[in-house]
Design an enzyme around this catalytic site. Structure first.
Site, short mmCIF file in Angstrom:
data_model
loop_
_atom_site.label_atom_id
_atom_site.label_comp_id
_atom_site.label_asym_id
_atom_site.label_seq_id
_atom_site.Cartn_x
_atom_site.Cartn_y
_atom_site.Cartn_z
N GLY A 303 -0.56 6.53 -2.39
CA GLY A 303 -1.42 5.67 -1.58
C GLY A 303 -0.59 4.81 -0.64
N SER A 304 -1.03 3.58 -0.43
CA SER A 304 -0.49 2.75 0.66
C SER A 304 0.94 2.29 0.48
CB SER A 304 -1.40 1.54 0.90
OG SER A 304 -2.65 1.96 1.39
N THR A 305 1.50 2.32 -0.73
CA THR A 305 2.93 1.99 -0.86
C THR A 305 3.78 3.01 -0.10
OG1 THR A 305 2.87 3.14 -2.99
CG2 THR A 305 2.83 0.73 -3.05
#
Length: 572
Positions: A303-305
């Site tokens: 995801g966004s990491t």
């Protein structure tokens, strides 16, 4: 007459010559046996006349980086019986059955078996063994032994691993460094007669065991405890499936803590934790799942990491600046797909810096398209995402990535914000560390040094690093952007008063989609201008609110609030 005499004389000469030849051959054989085969014959004679019993060597001690013992040895005993020496078999059977909690029928099979020696049980507590010894029943042998002992029970269970009944490393570091830790067993040789009965008052020959070498880890006991406490708290509050934490020095790859809650008891490794019990799997499968280290053995959609990687590629390729503007209506149409932002009403017009702070998917889809598939994969490779990290733990998995020929507009868009690809948590942390440490790809590791039991020999381990993965300028800009995420953006719940923290939040939906199962995570580091510690926390299937910025970021802030002052004190 003369002919008869000569014939008899010749016959005597032949007999005499034959005797001389036979004597010569016998003498030669004796000389050969005495000069060239004496050691082998002596060994064979001893094997008939002596009974051999091994003395298990103590394993080397495992220490944390400050000398705290994480794995030690506990004296135990091994109980066996010798058939030809047993005089009161019924008493022997009854005693061993009562003291060792073994059915009499099982003891009887071994007591009545005609053999030189039958082992009854290993790892018997010394107190129980002393009680058996005091009974003074002929035919029972009590030998000293060692059992691995973990003074902190569950601490770092999936890192340390454990040993089997033979004291051989089975999992974790116990397995990886078994050749260093295991030592060399000794031997007790007891004189026996041709029936195998020990000769009374005969001295035993004893070859002493050699203790294994000690191992010092990069782990810090106190930091491991800080991380474990927070992980257990979040696990309980969110009723999550699991909570995992890695804390690492991004400059050199030294792992300071590795937590996977719930942890199992290293002293009772075959006792299942309730959360791993299920009717759908065999006991072996349940145990393997409990022992598994998901931080290195499981891949997931980050995801966004993962936007850290996309941003690094875009800056390094010169495809974006911090002030470039984008528009977010809450979604992007990519071919036949409508891909949404987490803020469905949209962020409106925003700069790239604001897009990073807001964790805006449309912004990252746009810059992913600008960078292009080929260049994106180039930076995946530069940041080590196509290879295992090389961490010194068994069972490491690799990433699952698209091949260039299979990447269309939709795949490129989803890759840019951490979907449709899978990495291990350790791979993600390693890639992010290279992005912020000046461009050096480190080898994550746990072993610091090894030392002989008598402290006369010591070896400090070294690990490969690869510099120049990204430029210093790009690395500086990434640090500044991620510091802004915590100062003003989605990661503000990771703020620690008086500290410069950088980081990135993520909320990734687990496969298959639309099952409402998520992994909430936060990747953070401090101090933001020159990171000395970097951490990743993953909360698997939290109940209720599941956003990374809401539950994972404050958990990392709590860890940093304890760890950063502790590190300050160590430096003084």
């Amino acid at each position: 007459m003369i002919e008869i005499f000569l014939f008899q004389k010749k016959k005597y000469y032949l007999i005499f010559g034959g005797l001389v030849l036979a004597l010569f051959l016998v003498s030669a054989k004796l000389c050969y046996l005495m000069l060239y085969s004496s050691e082998e014959l002596s060994r064979k004679a001893k094997s008939v006349e002596q009974r051999e019993r091994s003395i298990k060597a103590a394993r080397g001690i495992i220490y944390d980086r400050n000398g705290v013992i994480l794995a030690d040895n506990q004296p135990v005993c091994s109980i066996s019986v010798i058939y030809h020496q047993i005089k009161e078999p019924e008493k022997v059977i009854k005693l061993l059955s009562e003291k060792l909690d073994i059915p009499e029928k099982d003891i009887r099979k071994k007591v009545e078996k005609v053999s030189s020696r039958e082992k009854i049980k290993s790892n018997v507590p010394k107190k129980t063994a002393d009680e058996i010894r005091k009974a003074s029943l002929a035919g029972i042998k009590v030998d000293e032994d060692y059992k691995r002992y973990y003074p902190h029970d569950t601490l770092a269970s999936r890192v340390l691993g454990f040993t089997g009944a033979d004291n051989q490393g089975i999992l974790g570091l116990e397995s990886r460094y078994d050749n260093i830790l295991k030592g060399k067993d000794g031997t007790i040789l007891t004189l026996t007669d041709f029936m195998g009965v020990e000769v009374e008052n005969a001295a035993e020959e004893r070859i002493e065991p050699e203790r294994g070498n000690n191992l010092t880890l990069t782990l810090d006991y106190n930091i491991q405890c800080f991380a474990s406490q927070t992980a257990r708290k979040v696990l309980r509050q969110k009723n999550a499936k699991s909570v995992s934490v890695i804390l690492m020095n991004p400059q050199n790859g030294e792992i300071l803590a590795m937590v996977n809650e719930p942890e199992y008891d290293l002293n009772e490794p075959y006792q299942l934790i309730d959360s791993y019990k299920t009717d759908k799997k065999t006991q072996t499968e349940q145990l393997n799942n409990m022992w598994r280290n998901p931080l290195i053995s499981d891949s997931y959609e980050p995801g966004s990491t993962f936007k850290i990687v996309t941003a690094t590629a875009a800056l390094e390729e010169g495809k974006v600046t911090e002030t470039d503007t984008f528009s977010c209506p809450g979604f992007r149409i990519v071919e036949d797909r409508k891909i949404r932002c987490h803020k469905t009403t949209g962020h409106g017009t925003e700069t790239f810096r604001e897009g990073v702070m807001n964790s805006c998917n449309p912004v990252f889809m746009d810059i992913g398209a600008k960078v292009g598939a080929a260049a994106m994969l180039k930076y995946y490779k530069k940041l080590g995402l196509y290879e295992k990290t090389g961490i010194d733990l068994p069972g490491e998995a690799n990433s699952i990535m698209h091949k260039l020929k299979d990447i269309g507009a939709v795949e490129l868009a989803t890759m840019s914000f951490g979907q449709s690809i899978q990495v291990t948590p350790m791979q993600l942390l390693r890639a992010a560390s290279a992005a912020i440490n000046g461009g050096t790809l480190v080898t994550p590791h746990l072993a610091l040094s090894t030392e002989s039991a008598d402290s006369t020999q010591k070896e400090v381990f070294s690990y490969e690093t690869k510099s120049g993965r990204v430029s210093d300028d790009t690395s500086r800009r990434i640090r500044e952007l991620l510091e802004a995420v915590v100062a003003e953006g989605t990661g503000k719940n990771a703020q620690v008063e008086g500290r410069r923290i950088g980081g990135k939040t993520a909320t990734s939906e687990k496969l298959p989609r639309r099952n409402n199962k998520y992994i909430s995570s936060f990747l953070g580091f401090a101090p933001a201008n020159h990171p000395e510690i970097m951490g990743l926390i993953l909360i698997d299937e939290p109940e209720g609110i599941y956003y990374g910025g809401t539950i994972a970021a404050p958990a990392m802030a709590e860890i940093f609030k304890n760890v950063l002052p502790y590190l300050d004190n160590l430096e003084k």
